[in-house]
Design a protein around this motif. Structure first.
Motif, PDB file in Angstrom:
ATOM      1  N   ALA A 157       1.274  -0.995  -0.030  1.00 55.18           N
ATOM      2  CA  ALA A 157      -0.327   0.073   0.061  1.00 55.18           C
ATOM      3  C   ALA A 157       0.507   1.552   0.240  1.00 55.18           C
ATOM      4  CB  ALA A 157      -0.925  -0.210   0.965  1.00 55.18           C
ATOM      5  N   PHE A 158       1.713   1.524   0.486  1.00 55.79           N
ATOM      6  CA  PHE A 158       2.548   2.513   0.977  1.00 55.79           C
ATOM      7  C   PHE A 158       3.539   2.645  -0.273  1.00 55.79           C
ATOM      8  CE2 PHE A 158       6.859   3.962   1.400  1.00 55.79           C
ATOM      9  CZ  PHE A 158       6.799   5.729   2.147  1.00 55.79           C
ATOM     10  N   LEU A 159       3.810   1.080  -1.189  1.00 57.82           N
ATOM     11  CA  LEU A 159       5.150   1.752  -2.260  1.00 57.82           C
ATOM     12  C   LEU A 159       3.767   2.674  -3.436  1.00 57.82           C
ATOM     13  CD1 LEU A 159       6.935  -1.273  -1.996  1.00 57.82           C
ATOM     14  CD2 LEU A 159       7.876   0.969  -2.748  1.00 57.82           C
ATOM     15  N   LEU A 160       2.662   1.414  -3.562  1.00 59.89           N
ATOM     16  CA  LEU A 160       1.552   1.605  -3.811  1.00 59.89           C
ATOM     17  C   LEU A 160       1.052   3.938  -3.868  1.00 59.89           C
ATOM     18  CD1 LEU A 160      -1.026  -0.989  -4.623  1.00 59.89           C
ATOM     19  CD2 LEU A 160       0.328  -0.279  -6.664  1.00 59.89           C
ATOM     20  N   GLY A 161       1.000   3.904  -2.842  1.00 56.90           N
ATOM     21  CA  GLY A 161       0.887   5.177  -2.522  1.00 56.90           C
ATOM     22  C   GLY A 161       1.801   5.954  -3.189  1.00 56.90           C
ATOM     23  N   GLU A 162       3.166   5.778  -2.916  1.00 56.82           N
ATOM     24  CA  GLU A 162       4.704   6.588  -3.717  1.00 56.82           C
ATOM     25  C   GLU A 162       4.238   6.283  -5.041  1.00 56.82           C
ATOM     26  OE1 GLU A 162       9.076   6.251  -2.652  1.00 56.82           O
ATOM     27  OE2 GLU A 162       7.880   4.752  -1.970  1.00 56.82           O
ATOM     28  N   ARG A 163       3.931   5.081  -5.721  1.00 54.41           N
ATOM     29  CA  ARG A 163       3.819   5.243  -6.706  1.00 54.41           C
ATOM     30  C   ARG A 163       2.415   6.432  -7.870  1.00 54.41           C
ATOM     31  NH1 ARG A 163       2.685   3.423 -11.939  1.00 54.41           N
ATOM     32  NH2 ARG A 163       4.518   2.331 -13.063  1.00 54.41           N
ATOM     33  N   PHE A 164       1.787   6.640  -7.167  1.00 51.86           N
ATOM     34  CA  PHE A 164       0.777   7.073  -7.583  1.00 51.86           C
ATOM     35  C   PHE A 164       1.351   9.021  -7.387  1.00 51.86           C
ATOM     36  CE2 PHE A 164      -1.754   3.799  -7.815  1.00 51.86           C
ATOM     37  CZ  PHE A 164      -2.844   4.130  -8.762  1.00 51.86           C
ATOM     38  N   GLN A 165       1.987   9.153  -6.200  1.00 51.21           N
ATOM     39  CA  GLN A 165       2.698  10.323  -6.527  1.00 51.21           C
ATOM     40  C   GLN A 165       3.631  10.749  -7.328  1.00 51.21           C
ATOM     41  OE1 GLN A 165       1.322  13.341  -4.152  1.00 51.21           O
ATOM     42  NE2 GLN A 165       3.141  14.342  -5.157  1.00 51.21           N
ATOM     43  N   ILE A 166       4.045  10.218  -7.576  1.00 56.87           N
ATOM     44  CA  ILE A 166       5.294  10.500  -8.600  1.00 56.87           C
ATOM     45  C   ILE A 166       4.428  10.499  -9.942  1.00 56.87           C
ATOM     46  CG2 ILE A 166       6.590   9.265  -9.713  1.00 56.87           C
ATOM     47  CD1 ILE A 166       8.212   7.755  -7.357  1.00 56.87           C
ATOM     48  N   CYS A 167       3.628   9.657 -10.682  1.00 56.22           N
ATOM     49  CA  CYS A 167       2.374   9.917 -11.178  1.00 56.22           C
ATOM     50  C   CYS A 167       2.113  11.046 -11.328  1.00 56.22           C
ATOM     51  CB  CYS A 167       1.922   9.022 -11.310  1.00 56.22           C
ATOM     52  SG  CYS A 167       2.325   7.288 -12.031  1.00 56.22           S
ATOM     53  N   ARG A 168       1.578  11.703 -10.008  1.00 60.57           N
ATOM     54  CA  ARG A 168       0.758  13.145 -10.285  1.00 60.57           C
ATOM     55  C   ARG A 168       2.160  14.159 -10.328  1.00 60.57           C
ATOM     56  NH1 ARG A 168      -1.292  10.809  -5.128  1.00 60.57           N
ATOM     57  NH2 ARG A 168      -3.119  10.106  -4.823  1.00 60.57           N
ATOM     58  N   GLU A 169       3.147  13.930  -9.936  1.00 61.71           N
ATOM     59  CA  GLU A 169       4.117  14.841 -10.576  1.00 61.71           C
ATOM     60  C   GLU A 169       4.813  15.288 -11.708  1.00 61.71           C
ATOM     61  OE1 GLU A 169       7.376  13.804  -7.805  1.00 61.71           O
ATOM     62  OE2 GLU A 169       6.336  13.982  -6.044  1.00 61.71           O
ATOM     63  N   VAL A 170       4.352  13.209 -12.337  1.00 58.64           N
ATOM     64  CA  VAL A 170       4.635  13.950 -13.659  1.00 58.64           C
ATOM     65  C   VAL A 170       3.583  14.699 -14.406  1.00 58.64           C
ATOM     66  CG1 VAL A 170       4.505  11.692 -15.550  1.00 58.64           C
ATOM     67  CG2 VAL A 170       6.021  11.644 -13.454  1.00 58.64           C
ATOM     68  N   ALA A 171       2.661  14.033 -14.232  1.00 51.73           N
ATOM     69  CA  ALA A 171       1.364  14.861 -14.570  1.00 51.73           C
ATOM     70  C   ALA A 171       1.595  16.804 -14.864  1.00 51.73           C
ATOM     71  CB  ALA A 171       0.638  14.749 -13.975  1.00 51.73           C
ATOM     72  N   TYR A 172       2.031  17.199 -13.408  1.00 52.72           N
ATOM     73  CA  TYR A 172       2.787  18.697 -13.450  1.00 52.72           C
ATOM     74  C   TYR A 172       3.439  18.712 -14.144  1.00 52.72           C
ATOM     75  CZ  TYR A 172      -0.345  19.860  -9.792  1.00 52.72           C
ATOM     76  OH  TYR A 172      -1.760  19.876  -8.558  1.00 52.72           O
ATOM     77  N   TYR A 173       4.935  17.679 -13.851  1.00 56.31           N
ATOM     78  CA  TYR A 173       5.435  18.101 -15.701  1.00 56.31           C
ATOM     79  C   TYR A 173       5.222  18.468 -17.007  1.00 56.31           C
ATOM     80  CZ  TYR A 173      10.345  17.890 -17.331  1.00 56.31           C
ATOM     81  OH  TYR A 173      10.932  18.271 -18.128  1.00 56.31           O
ATOM     82  N   LYS A 174       4.818  17.077 -17.078  1.00 52.83           N
ATOM     83  CA  LYS A 174       4.109  16.317 -18.135  1.00 52.83           C
ATOM     84  C   LYS A 174       3.747  18.337 -19.058  1.00 52.83           C
ATOM     85  CE  LYS A 174       3.504  11.983 -18.736  1.00 52.83           C
ATOM     86  NZ  LYS A 174       3.371  10.802 -18.765  1.00 52.83           N
ATOM     87  N   SER A 175       2.776  18.915 -18.126  1.00 58.08           N
ATOM     88  CA  SER A 175       1.770  19.471 -18.339  1.00 58.08           C
ATOM     89  C   SER A 175       2.323  20.527 -17.650  1.00 58.08           C
ATOM     90  CB  SER A 175       0.432  20.018 -16.783  1.00 58.08           C
ATOM     91  OG  SER A 175      -0.668  19.190 -17.067  1.00 58.08           O
ATOM     92  N   GLU A 176       2.849  21.689 -17.507  1.00 62.49           N
ATOM     93  CA  GLU A 176       4.123  22.530 -17.774  1.00 62.49           C
ATOM     94  C   GLU A 176       5.295  22.523 -18.949  1.00 62.49           C
ATOM     95  OE1 GLU A 176       6.814  22.416 -14.211  1.00 62.49           O
ATOM     96  OE2 GLU A 176       5.125  22.722 -12.670  1.00 62.49           O
TER      97      GLU A 176
END
Length: 131
Positions: A29-48
């Motif tokens: 659960a912790f690792l999946l949460g971390e993976r989702f958080q990184i994907c959120r950061e990726v979404a911001y990067y891709k948007s920028e």
């Protein structure tokens, strides 16, 4: 052995296995949460940086790695493939929705900025023709 003795961990007890399984579930659960958080950061990067959400080459790399790692630890191939599809579908959906929200939020701001830049450009052109 009675059903009660079996459920309470008879024959050496199941508690030690259950404790370890609970620890692994917590780590997953912790690792999946971390993976989702990184994907959120990726979404911001891709948007920028105006990068498309879907990167098919990357998806295929990740899929191959999932299958390879699963085989290395003796997971059934179908399970590894299903897990990959579940994780990728959920993270891509989240990333896509987040990028849409970022674009919608930036829309009015971007339009206002473009309008300001157009006015500034028109003012500069008018000043240049007057000279």
């Amino acid at each position: 052995m009675s059903a009660n003795a079996q459920s309470n961990g008879g024959a050496g007890g199941l508690d030690r296995f259950r404790v370890r399984l609970d620890e692994i579930d917590d780590a997953l659960a912790f690792l999946l949460g971390e993976r989702f958080q990184i994907c959120r950061e990726v979404a911001y990067y891709k948007s920028e940086h105006e990068i498309s959400m879907m990167q098919p080459g990357r998806v295929e790399q990740v899929r191959a790695r999932y299958l390879e790692r699963g085989a290395e630890v003796d997971l059934p191939a179908e399970f590894s493939a299903d897990l990959f599809e579940l994780v990728i579908a959920a993270t891509c959906k989240m990333e896509d929705e987040l990028m849409d929200a970022i674009a919608a939020e930036a829309g009015p701001q971007a339009e206002a900025k473009a309008g300001d830049e157009a006015e500034a450009g028109a003012g500069a052109e008018a000043g240049a023709t007057e000279q």
